[in-house]
Design an enzyme around this catalytic site. Structure first.
Site, PDB file in Angstrom:
ATOM      1  CE1 TYR A 163     -11.865  10.459  18.146  1.00 41.13           C
ATOM      2  CE2 TYR A 163      -9.548  10.835  18.650  1.00 41.13           C
ATOM      3  CZ  TYR A 163     -10.833  11.316  18.465  1.00 41.13           C
ATOM      4  OH  TYR A 163     -11.093  12.648  18.615  1.00 41.13           O
ATOM      5  CD  GLU A 179     -13.891   3.589  14.744  1.00 39.91           C
ATOM      6  OE1 GLU A 179     -13.182   4.570  15.033  1.00 39.91           O
ATOM      7  OE2 GLU A 179     -14.030   2.605  15.484  1.00 39.91           O
ATOM      8  CD  GLN A 181      -2.603  -1.286   2.602  1.00 39.70           C
ATOM      9  OE1 GLN A 181      -2.385  -0.526   3.539  1.00 39.70           O
ATOM     10  NE2 GLN A 181      -3.493  -2.259   2.694  1.00 39.70           N
ATOM     11  CE1 TYR A 190      -9.547  -6.719   5.960  1.00 37.26           C
ATOM     12  CE2 TYR A 190      -7.399  -6.530   7.005  1.00 37.26           C
ATOM     13  CZ  TYR A 190      -8.465  -5.957   6.347  1.00 37.26           C
ATOM     14  OH  TYR A 190      -8.457  -4.609   6.085  1.00 37.26           O
ATOM     15  CG  HIS A 228      -2.871  -0.782   7.851  1.00 41.43           C
ATOM     16  ND1 HIS A 228      -3.596  -1.285   8.899  1.00 41.43           N
ATOM     17  CD2 HIS A 228      -3.437  -1.290   6.741  1.00 41.43           C
ATOM     18  CE1 HIS A 228      -4.553  -2.068   8.425  1.00 41.43           C
ATOM     19  NE2 HIS A 228      -4.470  -2.088   7.109  1.00 41.43           N
TER      20      HIS A 228
END
Lengths: 386, 156
Positions: A254, A244, A85, A265, A150
């Site tokens: 959070y 979210e 990513q 997953y 991430h």
């Protein structure tokens, strides 16, 4: 009596949001492709009505002028680690860009000391004609990670001139989102030169990294502020379910991964808990996931019925969500632009149009503009027109 | 013909039980890893939560995962045991030990290869630590030992 009044006011607001949703019909807008063939586009910055910058995750910064993609990428972009990513991610202009020409890039970079590891960096440079000059790395996330996943990597300037940087949990390090000695799963706040603002919430906390603004996040790719700059919206990818939308405040936790609405997953329970004292609740969450990839608050005049709405691009199944807000609450959700597939980014242009970026090896930059003349100004007139 | 069917059916049942043992070890370890951490930060992990999570993980990982764990481990054990069967044609070792080795090796290949296929992302949360990896390898050994033991018992 007060309760009744509150109920009636809420009902009226919900009705208004519902009618506004009806008024934004598909025949009101048209999609105009400005550029195609972009290789994994990610970030977008609007310089003017004529000029847009787009990052490609492979490590290129492209310029679109008058709807024409310039063939030569802008030079001077730092070397990025394009894997998983990772790669060149977001771009944001300095609030005084017109005078100082400063741009900020976020990207995955190989750790110079550990070549098998990668990290998130923020780079600042001056945009000259076709190149970035005077470039320097102003932030580097620690510790580095093995999995190129991430990163977060979203950038946004606040009204006070400080820069928010999102740093994801690195996938394999989710528990560390709950501790303050690292940059995993955090929103960070730095000055425009990379230094730490003295009023950051944890500057005086022993053992905490001073850049941390909020923590307990997963993979955060959306930031936006309300029109008056007093509310900061932030969204993050959940695992399998549990994406979210949060309202950020300094020092808040959070909850990830101690509380979550998603599962792993693998199908495993990450946490059986969805709430806990001292941990913030999202103002909206999605199960199943929509994979929110970017967000913009619409402030333009071209689509009056959209003013004040949050637009969130979704990678799965591939569309854009328009959220109607009343105060700090989401009161309606509309799904738009489903024909585009995976959408990576959204940003408002100065002329009131929306710019969308589609995801993938053949990404497109698309302008959403009016198909019909602008509507009359009052809501009732719009309803009559319908 | 009937004898062959019984022979095959027995092995199928033993294989299924080995798989059950292995999936249970895997899911229980993931539950334990997650709950242990949650308890360590003061989340209210009581016996009810533990029971519910163990059950949810067993069902969730075996059925609802992106790739169901039972399928993944089933293929792993099948390949490991098939190779072992061929090896034992030439190398005479007591079944329980060689199948234990096969189960452990299969489990090791799975947990070390999966991140390679997923850009170093660890899909099984319990396999993120070295201790977790060793545990899962040992679990493969236990499953293989069980299968081998049944073969040994029958041959005796």
């Amino acid at each position: 009596m007060t309760e009744n009044g509150s109920f009636l006011r809420r009902a009226a607001l919900l009705c208004a949001a519902f009618f506004a949703t009806l008024c934004a019909g598909a025949d009101d807008y048209r999609l105009q492709t400005l550029a195609e063939g972009l290789e994994h586009p990610w970030g977008v910055a609007v310089i003017s009505d004529r000029e847009v910058l787009v990052t490609e995750r492979v490590g290129r910064l492209r310029r679109v002028i008058d709807g024409v993609l310039q063939t030569q990428p802008i030079s001077g972009v730092p070397e990025v680690h394009f894997a998983g990513q990772g790669g060149l991610s977001d771009i944001v202009l300095h609030p005084q860009f017109s005078s100082n020409r400063l741009v900020y890039l976020s990207y995955a970079a190989v750790d110079a000391n550990h070549p098998k590891l990668t990290t998130l960096e923020v780079f600042r440079a001056r945009l000259a004609q076709d190149s970035l000059i005077d470039g320097e790395v102003i932030f580097r996330a620690t510790p580095s990670r093995k999995a190129p996943a991430h990163f977060g990597a979203k950038l946004m300037f606040l009204a006070d001139g400080t820069l928010l940087v999102t740093s994801g949990d690195g996938f394999n390090h989710r528990e560390r989102a709950q501790t303050l000695d690292n940059h995993y799963g955090k929103v960070l706040r730095i000055n425009d030169d990379g230094s730490v603002p003295s009023d950051n919430p944890f500057v005086d906390t022993r053992g905490a990294l001073p850049e941390i603004y909020s923590y307990g996040h997963r993979n955060l790719q959306g930031l936006a502020t309300s029109a008056d700059g007093t509310i900061i919206y932030q969204h993050e990818h959940g695992p399998k379910g549990g994406d979210e939308l949060n309202i950020l405040a300094p020092g808040n936790n959070y909850g990830w991964p101690a509380i979550t609405y998603g599962i792993d997953y693998s199908g495993a329970v990450i946490s059986p808990f969805t709430e806990r004292k001292g941990m913030q609740q999202p103002i909206k969450y999605w199960v199943p996931s929509i994979a929110p990839s970017a967000m913009a608050l619409y402030r333009g005049q071209l689509f009056p019925q959209w003013t004040g709405s949050l637009f969130i691009t979704a990678l799965v199944p591939g569309d854009v969500r328009r959220l109607s807000l009343v105060g700090r609450a989401v009161v309606a959700e509309e799904i738009l632009f489903q024909s585009l597939g995976r959408t990576r980014n959204v940003i408002g242009a100065p002329d009131g149009s929306l710019l969308l970026v589609t995801d993938g090896a053949d990404g497109r930059l698309i302008r959403v503009t009016r198909a019909l003349p602008p509507p009359p100004k009052t809501v009732s007139a719009q309803i009559l027109r319908k | 013909m009937l004898k062959r069917l019984v022979w095959f059916g027995q092995r199928l049942v033993w294989f299924g039980l080995s798989l059950l043992i292995l999936t249970s070890f895997y899911t229980a370890q993931t539950s334990t890893t997650n709950l242990y951490w949650l308890a360590s930060i003061g989340m209210p992990v009581d016996s009810g939560v533990v029971r519910a999570t163990l059950l949810a993980d067993w069902l969730g990982m075996n059925i609802h995962g992106e790739v169901p764990l039972s399928a993944l481990l089933g293929v792993t054990l099948l390949l490991a045991f098939a190779v072992t069967r061929v090896v034992t044609i030439w190398w005479v070792v007591e079944s329980r030990y060689i199948y234990a080795l096969a189960g452990a090796a299969g489990s090791a290949v799975l947990i070390f290869c999966m991140p390679l296929a997923l850009s170093d992302m660890e899909l099984i949360a319990g396999a993120r630590s070295l201790l977790g990896k060793l545990y899962l390898i040992a679990a493969g050994g236990v499953a293989g030992y069980f299968f081998g033991s049944q073969l040994t018992r029958q041959s005796e």
